[in-house]
Design a protein around this motif. Structure first.
Motif, PDB file in Angstrom:
ATOM      1  N   VAL A   1      20.357 -22.819 -30.669  1.00 14.57           N
ATOM      2  CA  VAL A   1      20.039 -23.504 -29.794  1.00 14.57           C
ATOM      3  C   VAL A   1      18.554 -24.992 -29.475  1.00 14.57           C
ATOM      4  O   VAL A   1      17.794 -24.132 -30.806  1.00 14.57           O
ATOM      5  CB  VAL A   1      19.494 -22.590 -28.755  1.00 14.57           C
ATOM      6  CG1 VAL A   1      19.019 -23.527 -27.687  1.00 14.57           C
ATOM      7  CG2 VAL A   1      20.845 -21.507 -28.316  1.00 14.57           C
TER       8      VAL A   1
ATOM      9  N   ASP B   1      11.260  -9.229 -29.572  1.00 10.47           N
ATOM     10  CA  ASP B   1      10.447 -10.460 -31.094  1.00 10.47           C
ATOM     11  C   ASP B   1      10.206 -11.753 -30.314  1.00 10.47           C
ATOM     12  O   ASP B   1       9.573 -12.378 -30.417  1.00 10.47           O
ATOM     13  CB  ASP B   1      10.854 -10.467 -32.352  1.00 10.47           C
ATOM     14  CG  ASP B   1      10.884  -8.557 -33.516  1.00 10.47           C
ATOM     15  OD1 ASP B   1      10.736  -8.164 -32.543  1.00 10.47           O
ATOM     16  OD2 ASP B   1      10.560  -9.115 -34.857  1.00 10.47           O
TER      17      ASP B   1
ATOM     18  N   LEU C   1      12.558  -2.447 -32.895  1.00  6.88           N
ATOM     19  CA  LEU C   1      13.209  -1.923 -32.464  1.00  6.88           C
ATOM     20  C   LEU C   1      12.889  -1.606 -31.157  1.00  6.88           C
ATOM     21  O   LEU C   1      14.142  -2.397 -29.770  1.00  6.88           O
ATOM     22  CB  LEU C   1      14.326  -1.875 -32.933  1.00  6.88           C
ATOM     23  CG  LEU C   1      15.113  -2.807 -33.965  1.00  6.88           C
ATOM     24  CD1 LEU C   1      15.259  -1.314 -34.807  1.00  6.88           C
ATOM     25  CD2 LEU C   1      16.096  -3.833 -33.370  1.00  6.88           C
TER      26      LEU C   1
HETATM   27  C1  LIG Z   1      10.922  -6.400 -43.066  1.00  8.56           C
HETATM   28  C2  LIG Z   1      11.196  -5.364 -41.861  1.00  8.56           C
HETATM   29  C3  LIG Z   1      11.285  -4.047 -41.390  1.00  8.56           C
HETATM   30  C4  LIG Z   1      11.632  -4.058 -39.979  1.00  8.56           C
HETATM   31  N1  LIG Z   1      11.641  -2.033 -39.995  1.00  8.56           N
HETATM   32  C5  LIG Z   1      11.501  -1.935 -38.675  1.00  8.56           C
HETATM   33  C6  LIG Z   1      12.276  -0.230 -38.685  1.00  8.56           C
HETATM   34  O1  LIG Z   1      12.000  -0.132 -39.187  1.00  8.56           O
HETATM   35  N2  LIG Z   1      11.893   0.304 -37.353  1.00  8.56           N
HETATM   36  C7  LIG Z   1      12.245  -0.849 -35.864  1.00  8.56           C
HETATM   37  O2  LIG Z   1      11.936  -0.598 -35.311  1.00  8.56           O
HETATM   38  N3  LIG Z   1      11.970  -2.582 -36.193  1.00  8.56           N
HETATM   39  C8  LIG Z   1      11.863  -2.919 -37.130  1.00  8.56           C
HETATM   40  N4  LIG Z   1      11.702  -4.205 -37.630  1.00  8.56           N
HETATM   41  C9  LIG Z   1      11.655  -5.207 -36.636  1.00  8.56           C
HETATM   42  C10 LIG Z   1      12.394  -5.611 -36.471  1.00  8.56           C
HETATM   43  O3  LIG Z   1      13.658  -6.133 -36.840  1.00  8.56           O
HETATM   44  C11 LIG Z   1      12.817  -6.160 -35.457  1.00  8.56           C
HETATM   45  O4  LIG Z   1      11.573  -5.963 -34.343  1.00  8.56           O
HETATM   46  C12 LIG Z   1      14.131  -6.688 -34.314  1.00  8.56           C
HETATM   47  O5  LIG Z   1      14.401  -6.848 -35.379  1.00  8.56           O
HETATM   48  C13 LIG Z   1      13.367  -7.379 -32.779  1.00  8.56           C
HETATM   49  O6  LIG Z   1      15.013  -7.581 -32.704  1.00  8.56           O
HETATM   50  P1  LIG Z   1      15.399  -9.376 -32.044  1.00  8.56           P
HETATM   51  O7  LIG Z   1      16.989  -8.998 -31.847  1.00  8.56           O
HETATM   52  O8  LIG Z   1      14.287  -8.941 -30.885  1.00  8.56           O
HETATM   53  O9  LIG Z   1      14.886 -10.378 -32.736  1.00  8.56           O
HETATM   54  P2  LIG Z   1      15.638 -11.073 -34.278  1.00  8.56           P
HETATM   55  O10 LIG Z   1      16.242  -9.095 -35.073  1.00  8.56           O
HETATM   56  O11 LIG Z   1      14.979 -12.151 -35.194  1.00  8.56           O
HETATM   57  O12 LIG Z   1      16.813 -11.906 -34.024  1.00  8.56           O
HETATM   58  C14 LIG Z   1      16.727 -12.683 -33.235  1.00  8.56           C
HETATM   59  C15 LIG Z   1      18.673 -13.294 -33.252  1.00  8.56           C
HETATM   60  O13 LIG Z   1      18.658 -14.857 -32.691  1.00  8.56           O
HETATM   61  C16 LIG Z   1      19.126 -16.078 -33.953  1.00  8.56           C
HETATM   62  N5  LIG Z   1      18.278 -16.811 -34.102  1.00  8.56           N
HETATM   63  C17 LIG Z   1      17.087 -17.833 -34.327  1.00  8.56           C
HETATM   64  N6  LIG Z   1      16.873 -18.761 -33.649  1.00  8.56           N
HETATM   65  C18 LIG Z   1      17.633 -18.636 -32.662  1.00  8.56           C
HETATM   66  C19 LIG Z   1      18.671 -20.356 -32.122  1.00  8.56           C
HETATM   67  N7  LIG Z   1      17.691 -21.572 -32.578  1.00  8.56           N
HETATM   68  N8  LIG Z   1      19.973 -20.492 -31.824  1.00  8.56           N
HETATM   69  C20 LIG Z   1      20.520 -19.032 -31.820  1.00  8.56           C
HETATM   70  N9  LIG Z   1      19.940 -18.487 -32.327  1.00  8.56           N
HETATM   71  C21 LIG Z   1      18.971 -18.047 -33.078  1.00  8.56           C
HETATM   72  C22 LIG Z   1      19.113 -15.393 -35.438  1.00  8.56           C
HETATM   73  O14 LIG Z   1      19.654 -15.379 -36.427  1.00  8.56           O
HETATM   74  C23 LIG Z   1      18.687 -14.066 -35.383  1.00  8.56           C
HETATM   75  O15 LIG Z   1      20.577 -13.271 -35.312  1.00  8.56           O
HETATM   76  C24 LIG Z   1      11.143  -4.957 -38.594  1.00  8.56           C
HETATM   77  C25 LIG Z   1      10.894  -5.736 -39.367  1.00  8.56           C
HETATM   78  C26 LIG Z   1      11.468  -6.381 -40.332  1.00  8.56           C
HETATM   79  C27 LIG Z   1      11.250  -8.626 -41.174  1.00  8.56           C
END
Ligand SMILES: Cc1cc2nc3c(=O)[nH]c(=O)nc-3n(C[C@H](O)[C@H](O)[C@H](O)COP(=O)(O)OP(=O)(O)OC[C@H]3O[C@@H](n4cnc5c(N)ncnc54)[C@H](O)[C@@H]3O)c2cc1C
Length: 390
Positions: free
Chosen positions: A71, A178, A191
């Motif tokens: 996007v 996030d 998560l």
């Molecule tokens: C090293 C690490 C360890 C972690 N360990 C834990 C844990 O043990 N337990 C826990 O609860 N949480 C953990 N977290 C946090 C957890 O990973 C995040 O809170 C979670 O992944 C957030 O999910 P989300 O779907 O909101 O975002 P994300 O997982 O960041 O997913 C966002 C998605 O959107 C896509 N995207 C981004 N921009 C665009 C765009 N412009 N157009 C289309 N698609 C796009 C990305 O490619 C991605 O697939 C950890 C994070 C990290 C970095």
């Protein structure tokens, strides 16, 4: 996961989730074994596996999942929102009544919608400091250099970035996960927080799209979830503070250890970390209203979690004898289950996200008006719902 029937597939076991006998708060041990009940469940699972499972689930519900699409811009009109998308075959536009930005901490949807992301980004750990720390721990120097790119891996793995969207909704755009909040990963709350956002918003959007959402239902998403994000940011920062070196923090840890000898304090932290201390606003004043519905064992052998698997509201009659005339006008939206359980509660109206909309401990005498009010407040006007318009 359990309230959507996905827990067994994740855990590989047929049993319901198991409560943690202990956890930690900023590296301080949190003994939960003496609490009669609590809501801290942990299921260690690789994120890739979780995403595969959720994608399977989405596809089984007829959702189209497209990979490799980015996007780039978002614009809103009076009755729809349009995203411009760059894919392998070029750029195209997608329009819909609503758009949910689940695109992570750097969310383009958030930025394009003009939503601020205030908070604190602590300084990157300088490379020299990391090099010294590695040498101190390993007793040897390791070659290392600055990572490429605008967002150095040093900051992301240090994870000391606490920010929250100032709004979770801008017109027809919503933020979840996030995209709406980032914070330290201490205790792993990210998560759960994001999934609970989605669980909260999902049924409300469905209600709007299917034409039965009462006025203001979509606005309850931000009203309910923003304060929860604030609390996660608060407790992850508190835990980070407890992990710092120095004599003052050592003294604070000693004091906290004394406080954690008290069972009430351990429960307080367990509820905080589980998000079980949340109480959403409801008109009903019963102590259960607005709170997470406990997974009661029911006399017919089932559990509350199993009733919620279709993702529909449930009116659970546990001996109140609610007359069918009370709820029948909502029967196209609300499932009714009549059984009994070992609880003083005689009837509960449960939202699809597992939170209690209304409850009574008595017979329906005097309770029926409250039930109809709650049905209208959360699941719209009595009578057949309007047909799907789009
Ligand atoms: C090293 C690490 C360890 C972690 N360990 C834990 C844990 O043990 N337990 C826990 O609860 N949480 C953990 N977290 C946090 C957890 O990973 C995040 O809170 C979670 O992944 C957030 O999910 P989300 O779907 O909101 O975002 P994300 O997982 O960041 O997913 C966002 C998605 O959107 C896509 N995207 C981004 N921009 C665009 C765009 N412009 N157009 C289309 N698609 C796009 C990305 O490619 C991605 O697939 C950890 C994070 C990290 C970095």
């Amino acid at each position: 996961m359990d309230y959507r029937g996905l827990h067994e597939r994740l855990s590989g076991a047929a049993e319901p989730p198991i409560r943690m006998p202990g956890f930690q708060f900023g590296a301080l041990p949190l003994d939960l074994s003496t609490l009669d009940s609590h809501d801290l469940f942990v299921l260690p699972i690789p994120q890739r596996r979780l995403e595969e499972l959720l994608e399977d689930r989405a596809r089984s519900l007829g959702i189209l999942v497209r990979r490799g699409q980015e996007v780039t811009t978002v614009r809103q009109g009076s009755d729809e929102v349009t995203a411009e998308v760059r894919g392998p075959e070029g750029t195209y536009e997608v329009s819909a009544r609503y758009l949910v930005g689940a695109d992570g901490g750097q969310s383009v949807v958030r930025k394009q919608s003009g939503i601020d992301f205030p908070g604190i980004t602590d300084e990157d750990m300088p490379l020299a400091e990391l090099r010294d720390a590695v040498k101190r721990v390993l007793g040897a120097e390791l070659p290392m250099s600055e990572p490429p790119g605008a967002h150095p891996a040093l900051r992301r793995t240090a994870g000391i970035n606490s920010r929250q969207a100032d709004r979770y909704r801008q017109g027809r755009v919503f933020l979840v996960g996030d995209a709406a909040h980032v914070h330290s990963g201490v205790g792993g709350p990210g998560l759960n927080l994001g999934l609970q956002d989605v669980l909260n918003l999902g049924w409300k959007l469905a209600a709007a799209v299917h034409g039965w959402a009462p006025p203001g239902l979509l606005d309850t998403y931000e009203a309910e979830r923003h304060p929860v994000g604030e609390r996660v940011i608060m407790h992850t920062r508190a835990q980070l503070a407890l992990l710092q070196p120095g004599p003052n923090t050592t003294a604070l840890r000693e004091l906290m250890t004394e406080l954690l000898a008290d069972q009430g304090n351990r429960r307080h932290l367990a509820d905080l970390m589980a998000g079980a201390d949340i109480r959403y606003g409801t008109t009903d004043t019963h102590p259960m209203a607005g709170r997470w519905m406990p997974d009661l064992a029911l006399r017919d052998g089932s559990r509350v979690a199993e009733l919620l698997r279709p993702g529909r509201p449930v009116l659970l009659d546990l001996g109140a004898g609610v007359a069918a005339a009370t709820w029948t006008e909502w029967a196209d939206r609300v499932d009714t289950v009549v059984t009994t359980a070992d609880t003083p509660v005689k009837a509960v109206l449960i939202r699809p996200d597992g939170y209690v909309a209304w409850a009574t401990n008595g017979s329906t005498d005097g309770g029926t008006d409250g039930l109809r009010e709650a049905l209208t407040e959360w699941f719209g006007q009595a009578g057949p719902r309007r047909s799907l318009t789009r």
